[in-house]
Design a protein around this motif. Structure first.
Motif, mmCIF file in Angstrom:
data_model
loop_
_atom_site.group_PDB
_atom_site.id
_atom_site.type_symbol
_atom_site.label_atom_id
_atom_site.label_comp_id
_atom_site.label_asym_id
_atom_site.label_seq_id
_atom_site.Cartn_x
_atom_site.Cartn_y
_atom_site.Cartn_z
ATOM 1 N N GLY A 83 -21.147 -8.647 0.966
ATOM 2 C CA GLY A 83 -21.112 -7.509 1.212
ATOM 3 C C GLY A 83 -19.945 -6.809 1.399
ATOM 4 O O GLY A 83 -19.307 -5.714 1.156
ATOM 5 N N VAL A 84 -18.696 -7.781 1.629
ATOM 6 C CA VAL A 84 -17.559 -7.233 1.941
ATOM 7 C C VAL A 84 -16.746 -6.268 0.907
ATOM 8 O O VAL A 84 -16.344 -5.508 1.114
ATOM 9 C CB VAL A 84 -16.523 -8.509 2.333
ATOM 10 N N PRO A 85 -16.950 -7.053 -0.401
ATOM 11 C CA PRO A 85 -16.421 -6.035 -1.363
ATOM 12 C C PRO A 85 -17.012 -4.857 -1.857
ATOM 13 O O PRO A 85 -16.544 -3.882 -2.681
ATOM 14 C CB PRO A 85 -16.314 -6.953 -2.800
ATOM 15 N N VAL A 86 -18.306 -4.791 -1.409
ATOM 16 C CA VAL A 86 -19.257 -3.593 -1.655
ATOM 17 C C VAL A 86 -18.982 -2.416 -0.520
ATOM 18 O O VAL A 86 -19.317 -2.683 0.595
ATOM 19 C CB VAL A 86 -20.703 -3.889 -1.517
ATOM 20 N N ALA A 87 -18.507 -1.130 -0.836
ATOM 21 C CA ALA A 87 -18.315 -0.185 0.063
ATOM 22 C C ALA A 87 -19.482 0.028 1.075
ATOM 23 O O ALA A 87 -20.572 0.346 0.455
ATOM 24 C CB ALA A 87 -17.921 1.087 -0.888
ATOM 25 N N GLY A 88 -19.413 -0.029 2.284
ATOM 26 C CA GLY A 88 -20.358 0.515 3.100
ATOM 27 C C GLY A 88 -21.308 -0.739 3.525
ATOM 28 O O GLY A 88 -22.248 -0.637 4.379
ATOM 29 N N ALA A 89 -21.261 -1.832 2.887
ATOM 30 C CA ALA A 89 -22.195 -2.818 2.974
ATOM 31 C C ALA A 89 -21.611 -3.682 4.111
ATOM 32 O O ALA A 89 -22.383 -4.339 5.004
ATOM 33 C CB ALA A 89 -22.339 -3.662 1.711
ATOM 34 N N CYS A 90 -20.226 -4.076 4.278
ATOM 35 C CA CYS A 90 -19.851 -4.819 5.381
ATOM 36 C C CYS A 90 -18.542 -4.476 5.847
ATOM 37 O O CYS A 90 -17.750 -5.000 5.246
ATOM 38 C CB CYS A 90 -19.863 -6.223 4.872
ATOM 39 N N GLY A 91 -18.522 -3.766 6.726
ATOM 40 C CA GLY A 91 -17.125 -3.220 7.203
ATOM 41 C C GLY A 91 -16.494 -3.584 8.404
ATOM 42 O O GLY A 91 -16.880 -4.818 8.593
ATOM 43 N N ALA A 92 -15.520 -2.999 8.779
ATOM 44 C CA ALA A 92 -14.961 -3.506 9.943
ATOM 45 C C ALA A 92 -15.511 -3.943 11.290
ATOM 46 O O ALA A 92 -15.531 -4.888 11.835
ATOM 47 C CB ALA A 92 -13.710 -2.518 10.522
ATOM 48 N N GLY A 95 0.861 -1.173 0.063
ATOM 49 C CA GLY A 95 -0.006 -0.048 -0.088
ATOM 50 C C GLY A 95 0.928 1.291 0.005
ATOM 51 O O GLY A 95 2.179 1.269 0.375
ATOM 52 N N ARG A 96 0.525 2.453 -0.177
ATOM 53 C CA ARG A 96 1.113 3.702 -0.147
ATOM 54 C C ARG A 96 1.600 3.833 1.048
ATOM 55 O O ARG A 96 0.751 3.769 2.033
ATOM 56 C CB ARG A 96 0.147 4.765 -1.059
ATOM 57 N N PRO A 97 2.399 4.640 1.287
ATOM 58 C CA PRO A 97 3.104 4.813 3.024
ATOM 59 C C PRO A 97 1.930 5.770 3.349
ATOM 60 O O PRO A 97 1.352 6.732 2.723
ATOM 61 C CB PRO A 97 4.376 5.616 2.478
ATOM 62 N N GLY A 98 1.842 5.559 4.654
ATOM 63 C CA GLY A 98 0.748 6.517 5.356
ATOM 64 C C GLY A 98 -0.817 5.783 5.288
ATOM 65 O O GLY A 98 -1.768 6.153 6.167
ATOM 66 N N LEU A 99 -0.735 4.680 4.494
ATOM 67 C CA LEU A 99 -2.192 4.003 4.334
ATOM 68 C C LEU A 99 -2.001 2.672 5.003
ATOM 69 O O LEU A 99 -3.074 1.893 4.840
ATOM 70 C CB LEU A 99 -2.543 4.082 3.015
ATOM 71 N N GLY A 100 -1.014 2.538 5.922
ATOM 72 C CA GLY A 100 -0.936 1.302 6.694
ATOM 73 C C GLY A 100 -2.096 0.867 7.474
ATOM 74 O O GLY A 100 -2.614 -0.468 7.242
ATOM 75 N N LEU A 101 -2.807 1.728 8.079
ATOM 76 C CA LEU A 101 -4.051 1.043 9.071
ATOM 77 C C LEU A 101 -5.266 0.893 7.981
ATOM 78 O O LEU A 101 -5.927 -0.139 8.326
ATOM 79 C CB LEU A 101 -4.277 2.221 9.901
ATOM 80 N N LEU A 102 -5.239 1.509 6.889
ATOM 81 C CA LEU A 102 -6.456 1.305 6.102
ATOM 82 C C LEU A 102 -6.380 -0.350 5.278
ATOM 83 O O LEU A 102 -7.099 -1.068 5.191
ATOM 84 C CB LEU A 102 -6.327 2.168 4.891
ATOM 85 N N ILE A 153 -4.322 -2.589 6.547
ATOM 86 C CA ILE A 153 -4.315 -3.780 7.524
ATOM 87 C C ILE A 153 -5.857 -3.939 7.914
ATOM 88 O O ILE A 153 -6.295 -5.174 8.135
ATOM 89 C CB ILE A 153 -3.653 -3.609 8.907
ATOM 90 N N THR A 154 -6.699 -3.015 7.990
ATOM 91 C CA THR A 154 -8.193 -3.100 8.303
ATOM 92 C C THR A 154 -8.700 -3.825 7.425
ATOM 93 O O THR A 154 -9.403 -4.653 7.428
ATOM 94 C CB THR A 154 -8.782 -1.546 8.386
ATOM 95 N N TRP A 155 -8.462 -3.617 6.001
ATOM 96 C CA TRP A 155 -8.901 -4.230 4.843
ATOM 97 C C TRP A 155 -8.722 -5.882 5.265
ATOM 98 O O TRP A 155 -9.608 -6.643 4.920
ATOM 99 C CB TRP A 155 -8.569 -3.858 3.427
#
Ligand SMILES: Cc1cc2nc3c(=O)[nH]c(=O)nc-3n(C[C@H](O)[C@H](O)[C@H](O)COP(=O)(O)OP(=O)(O)OC[C@H]3O[C@@H](n4cnc5c(N)ncnc54)[C@H](O)[C@@H]3O)c2cc1C
Length: 216
Positions: A120-129, A41-48, A50-52
């Protein structure tokens, strides 16, 4: 694809686990430089990133739990039909039959939840963290309980390593409550989404008014 060269890996200690013996676990020292092109991932986006990744891992743990529970229930159903006690198969003893039915009902619910979440996981907002955390913690805790109950319905044989696979399944299932984040971490994620609807609460349960009424 970048792979850490074997020369950069040092085994510090083999770790012995309570279960999941088929999975080697060791304390490793890693000495390697990861080239820029191997970044995930791009530097600075580590949390995003790992959350994914954790969302997928937690969903897969819930699916593994459902699969393990299904096997345990299947084995137990067969056992209850074969084993006779007090002149009839265990299945004809209502206490056992209904307990297994309760586990099977919860498994059905879990399966529907896992299938829906997977869509839902691949759909934004349908099944999140928060949703995957909720599913994982419920599935993991249910797996531990279901394995224990099924092992119990095998009686003494359930506790014997070489006679039935139930003891191993029970020990293996326990990891799901720890790996991918513990129960408490999953609950913290769920709790972070519990936004109180204070106006709605006040309108339905006005405890201040009730208290005032009782005092007067
Ligand atoms: C065999 C094995 C395989 C693993 N595989 C994976 C894997 O594939 N992926 C992965 O992500 N992880 C994996 N893990 C690691 C696992 O995620 C961690 O062990 C787990 O997150 C707990 O962290 P910890 O061991 O540092 O425990 P600690 O953080 O020390 O926690 C100890 C206890 O305190 C509780 N606790 C800690 N902080 C709080 C708090 N703030 N509030 C309330 N309770 C708290 C924890 O829930 C736990 O019950 C694996 C672990 C093992 C043993």
């Amino acid at each position: 694809m970048f792979a850490v060269p074997a020369s950069g890996l040092t085994l510090r200690k083999r770790l012995v686990k309570a279960g999941t013996s088929g999975l080697d676990t060791a304390w490793m020292a890693v000495d390697a430089v990861v080239p820029d092109e191997a970044q995930v991932g791009r530097p600075g986006l580590g949390l995003l990133v790992i959350t994914w990744g954790l969302g997928h891992e937690r969903l897969s743990i819930a699916a593994q739990a459902a699969g393990g529970i299904a096997r345990a229930i299947g084995l137990t159903a067969a056992h209850l039909h074969r084993r006779e006690q007090f002149g009839r198969p265990l299945h004809e003893h209502q206490a056992l039959r209904l307990r297994l039915a309760e586990l099977a009902s919860r498994l059905l619910t879990l399966r529907f939840a896992v299938y829906t979440a997977a869509q839902g996981v691949p759909v934004a907002g349908a099944c999140g963290a928060r949703e995957t955390a909720a599913l994982k913690v419920v599935a993991a805790r249910f797996a531990e309980e279901a394995m224990s109950e099924c092992m119990h319905m095998f009686g003494g044989a359930g506790y014997l390593e070489d006679e039935t696979p139930l003891a191993r399944m029970w020990r293996d299932a326990r990891l799901a409550r720890i790996g991918g984040g513990t129960d408490e971490m999953m609950w913290e994620l769920v709790a972070s989404g519990l936004v109180p609807d204070l106006p709605g609460y006040d309108a339905s349960v006005d405890l201040t008014t009730t208290a005032n009424r009782e005092e007067s």
